[in-house]
Design an enzyme around this catalytic site. Sequence first.
Site, short mmCIF file in Angstrom:
data_model
loop_
_atom_site.label_atom_id
_atom_site.label_comp_id
_atom_site.label_asym_id
_atom_site.label_seq_id
_atom_site.Cartn_x
_atom_site.Cartn_y
_atom_site.Cartn_z
N TYR A 132 -17.41 -94.77 -49.49
CA TYR A 132 -17.29 -93.32 -49.24
C TYR A 132 -15.85 -92.92 -48.94
CZ TYR A 132 -22.20 -92.45 -49.82
OH TYR A 132 -23.45 -92.30 -50.40
N ARG A 181 -14.11 -92.63 -52.14
CA ARG A 181 -14.46 -91.38 -52.84
C ARG A 181 -13.86 -90.17 -52.15
NH1 ARG A 181 -20.70 -91.64 -53.23
NH2 ARG A 181 -20.48 -89.64 -54.31
N VAL A 222 -21.40 -83.56 -54.43
CA VAL A 222 -21.13 -83.63 -52.99
C VAL A 222 -19.65 -83.38 -52.73
CG1 VAL A 222 -23.09 -85.14 -52.56
CG2 VAL A 222 -20.90 -86.17 -53.16
N HIS A 267 -27.76 -82.32 -52.45
CA HIS A 267 -27.57 -83.70 -52.00
C HIS A 267 -26.51 -83.81 -50.90
CE1 HIS A 267 -29.18 -85.07 -56.18
NE2 HIS A 267 -30.15 -84.68 -55.37
N CYS A 321 -25.38 -91.05 -28.62
CA CYS A 321 -26.52 -92.00 -28.60
C CYS A 321 -26.13 -93.40 -29.07
CB CYS A 321 -27.66 -91.46 -29.46
SG CYS A 321 -27.40 -91.71 -31.23
N THR A 353 -25.46 -82.95 -65.94
CA THR A 353 -26.35 -83.85 -65.21
C THR A 353 -27.21 -84.65 -66.20
OG1 THR A 353 -28.10 -84.05 -63.55
CG2 THR A 353 -28.10 -82.03 -64.88
C1 BV8 Z 1 -36.44 -88.20 -52.60
C2 BV8 Z 1 -25.69 -88.25 -52.80
C3 BV8 Z 1 -38.46 -88.04 -51.42
C4 BV8 Z 1 -25.22 -89.62 -52.49
C5 BV8 Z 1 -27.36 -88.54 -54.56
C6 BV8 Z 1 -38.13 -94.98 -54.81
C7 BV8 Z 1 -37.94 -94.76 -53.46
C8 BV8 Z 1 -37.48 -93.52 -52.98
C9 BV8 Z 1 -37.23 -92.51 -53.87
C10 BV8 Z 1 -37.41 -92.77 -55.20
C11 BV8 Z 1 -37.87 -93.98 -55.70
N1 BV8 Z 1 -37.94 -93.89 -57.05
C12 BV8 Z 1 -37.54 -92.68 -57.43
C13 BV8 Z 1 -37.24 -91.99 -56.32
C14 BV8 Z 1 -36.75 -90.69 -56.26
C15 BV8 Z 1 -35.22 -90.80 -56.25
C16 BV8 Z 1 -34.79 -90.79 -57.70
O1 BV8 Z 1 -34.86 -89.76 -58.33
N2 BV8 Z 1 -34.35 -91.94 -58.23
C17 BV8 Z 1 -33.97 -91.95 -59.63
C18 BV8 Z 1 -32.66 -92.66 -59.80
C19 BV8 Z 1 -35.12 -92.52 -60.42
N3 BV8 Z 1 -34.78 -89.63 -55.56
C20 BV8 Z 1 -34.56 -89.70 -54.24
O2 BV8 Z 1 -34.58 -90.72 -53.59
C21 BV8 Z 1 -34.28 -88.36 -53.60
N4 BV8 Z 1 -35.13 -88.20 -52.47
O3 BV8 Z 1 -37.02 -88.35 -53.63
O4 BV8 Z 1 -37.06 -88.03 -51.39
C22 BV8 Z 1 -38.85 -89.46 -51.19
C23 BV8 Z 1 -38.48 -90.05 -50.00
C24 BV8 Z 1 -38.91 -91.35 -49.78
C25 BV8 Z 1 -39.67 -92.03 -50.73
C26 BV8 Z 1 -39.99 -91.41 -51.94
C27 BV8 Z 1 -39.57 -90.11 -52.18
C28 BV8 Z 1 -32.84 -88.29 -53.15
C29 BV8 Z 1 -31.94 -88.23 -54.35
C30 BV8 Z 1 -30.51 -87.91 -53.88
C31 BV8 Z 1 -29.65 -89.13 -54.03
N5 BV8 Z 1 -28.26 -88.78 -53.69
N6 BV8 Z 1 -26.11 -88.20 -54.20
C32 BV8 Z 1 -23.83 -89.85 -52.99
O5 BV8 Z 1 -23.30 -89.03 -53.75
O6 BV8 Z 1 -23.26 -90.88 -52.58
S1 BV8 Z 1 -27.77 -88.53 -56.19
C33 BV8 Z 1 -26.44 -88.73 -57.17
O7 BV8 Z 1 -26.94 -88.74 -58.51
C34 BV8 Z 1 -25.43 -87.60 -57.15
O8 BV8 Z 1 -25.80 -86.50 -56.36
C35 BV8 Z 1 -25.42 -87.19 -58.60
O9 BV8 Z 1 -25.06 -85.90 -58.80
C36 BV8 Z 1 -26.84 -87.41 -58.90
C37 BV8 Z 1 -27.35 -87.27 -60.28
O10 BV8 Z 1 -26.46 -87.80 -61.12
P1 BV8 Z 1 -25.73 -86.76 -62.11
O11 BV8 Z 1 -25.10 -85.70 -61.29
O12 BV8 Z 1 -26.68 -86.35 -63.16
O13 BV8 Z 1 -24.60 -87.66 -62.62
P2 BV8 Z 1 -24.74 -88.75 -63.76
O14 BV8 Z 1 -23.56 -89.64 -63.64
O15 BV8 Z 1 -26.11 -89.32 -63.74
O16 BV8 Z 1 -24.64 -87.90 -65.10
C38 BV8 Z 1 -23.47 -87.19 -65.38
C39 BV8 Z 1 -23.75 -86.44 -66.66
O17 BV8 Z 1 -22.57 -85.68 -66.97
C40 BV8 Z 1 -24.01 -87.35 -67.86
O18 BV8 Z 1 -25.20 -86.90 -68.50
C41 BV8 Z 1 -22.79 -87.12 -68.76
O19 BV8 Z 1 -23.14 -87.14 -70.13
C42 BV8 Z 1 -22.36 -85.74 -68.34
N7 BV8 Z 1 -20.93 -85.44 -68.55
C43 BV8 Z 1 -19.89 -86.31 -68.61
N8 BV8 Z 1 -18.75 -85.60 -68.80
C44 BV8 Z 1 -19.09 -84.28 -68.84
C45 BV8 Z 1 -20.49 -84.18 -68.68
N9 BV8 Z 1 -21.14 -83.00 -68.68
C46 BV8 Z 1 -20.40 -81.89 -68.85
N10 BV8 Z 1 -19.06 -81.90 -69.00
C47 BV8 Z 1 -18.39 -83.07 -69.01
N11 BV8 Z 1 -17.04 -83.08 -69.18
#
Ligand code: BV8
Length: 247
Positions: free
Chosen positions: A65, A68, A101, A117, A148, A186
């Site tokens: 972090y 970043r 973020v 997020h 705490c 996204t």
């Molecule tokens: C939740 C903060 C309820 C941290 C982030 C098992 C256990 C627990 C949960 C889960 C599980 N299985 C699934 C889940 C749900 C899980 C999930 O969705 N997992 C996925 C991976 C399957 N979600 C969660 O856990 C969420 N909470 O569900 O709570 C719960 C609770 C307990 C138990 C069950 C359920 C919490 C999710 C939040 C995670 N935190 N960020 C940090 O930043 O350090 S997520 C992280 O990914 C970022 O926020 C990021 O933004 C986000 C998504 O990624 P993208 O933004 O889409 O970025 P990515 O790199 O993927 O894509 C970029 C895109 O840009 C690409 O498509 C690319 O082509 C494009 N691009 C590139 N250049 C350009 C462009 N586009 C335009 N212009 C350009 N120039």
Amino acid sequence: MFSQEFKNRIIEAKSAVVLTGAGVSKESGLDTFRDPGGFWSQHNPMDLASQGGFAENPKLVWQWYMFRRNTLTNAKPNPGHFALKEMENLFESFAIFTQNVDRLHHQAGSRKVYELHGNIIESHCNDCGLVYLDEIDVEKALPVCPVCKGFVRPSVVWFGEQLPEDVLESAVDWTRSADLFFTIGTSAEVYPAAQLPHLAKESGAYVVEINPNPTSFTRFADLSLREPSGIILPQILELIREIRLND
Ligand code: BV8
């Protein structure tokens, strides 16, 4: 360049909602989550951005972090952020729900920004939630809550953690009543944020995806623009301005 259908939808639209992801900040020099390369590529964000990863190796997570946060000090909003800021004044109602973020939407001057997020700039106690304002130097010591004695962590939402309830409720309400919904930069992989474009579609919005690459949502989009957001958003802004002037 843009279809008559898109133009008509802009003419009719009162409410526009935008979902942004890491791709919007790519042109500000910030790596996306699934980008190859970079010092951290051998670490899986899914491991580091989680309670389990933090419990296992808090120092490694903090080093990630801090790395970043440091890359953020030189990052500036790009033309995509500024175009979204200008679009805010061209609709009766307009809101941005970001998965990012980095607070670059805020830096660009957008007023209605909801952080799904959390943000990487602030920190709070993992146990009691107290906001932590002291300097952090993890090479010297890990930050500990003065009240705490719990571990202090960055104020982002980790995998497995619930999104802020009020923000998620707003996201659902705004999406349900959107006339136009943009999903920008996204991969539509992370839930529940990735559900929003589908909800928009089900609720009758015209859904536009902006992403140089296809995603799992592309086939549902009404319009898929395969361009970098920093290039195409200024063009969409000009189109909306033209339409509003002739309206
Ligand atoms: C939740 C903060 C309820 C941290 C982030 C098992 C256990 C627990 C949960 C889960 C599980 N299985 C699934 C889940 C749900 C899980 C999930 O969705 N997992 C996925 C991976 C399957 N979600 C969660 O856990 C969420 N909470 O569900 O709570 C719960 C609770 C307990 C138990 C069950 C359920 C919490 C999710 C939040 C995670 N935190 N960020 C940090 O930043 O350090 S997520 C992280 O990914 C970022 O926020 C990021 O933004 C986000 C998504 O990624 P993208 O933004 O889409 O970025 P990515 O790199 O993927 O894509 C970029 C895109 O840009 C690409 O498509 C690319 O082509 C494009 N691009 C590139 N250049 C350009 C462009 N586009 C335009 N212009 C350009 N120039």
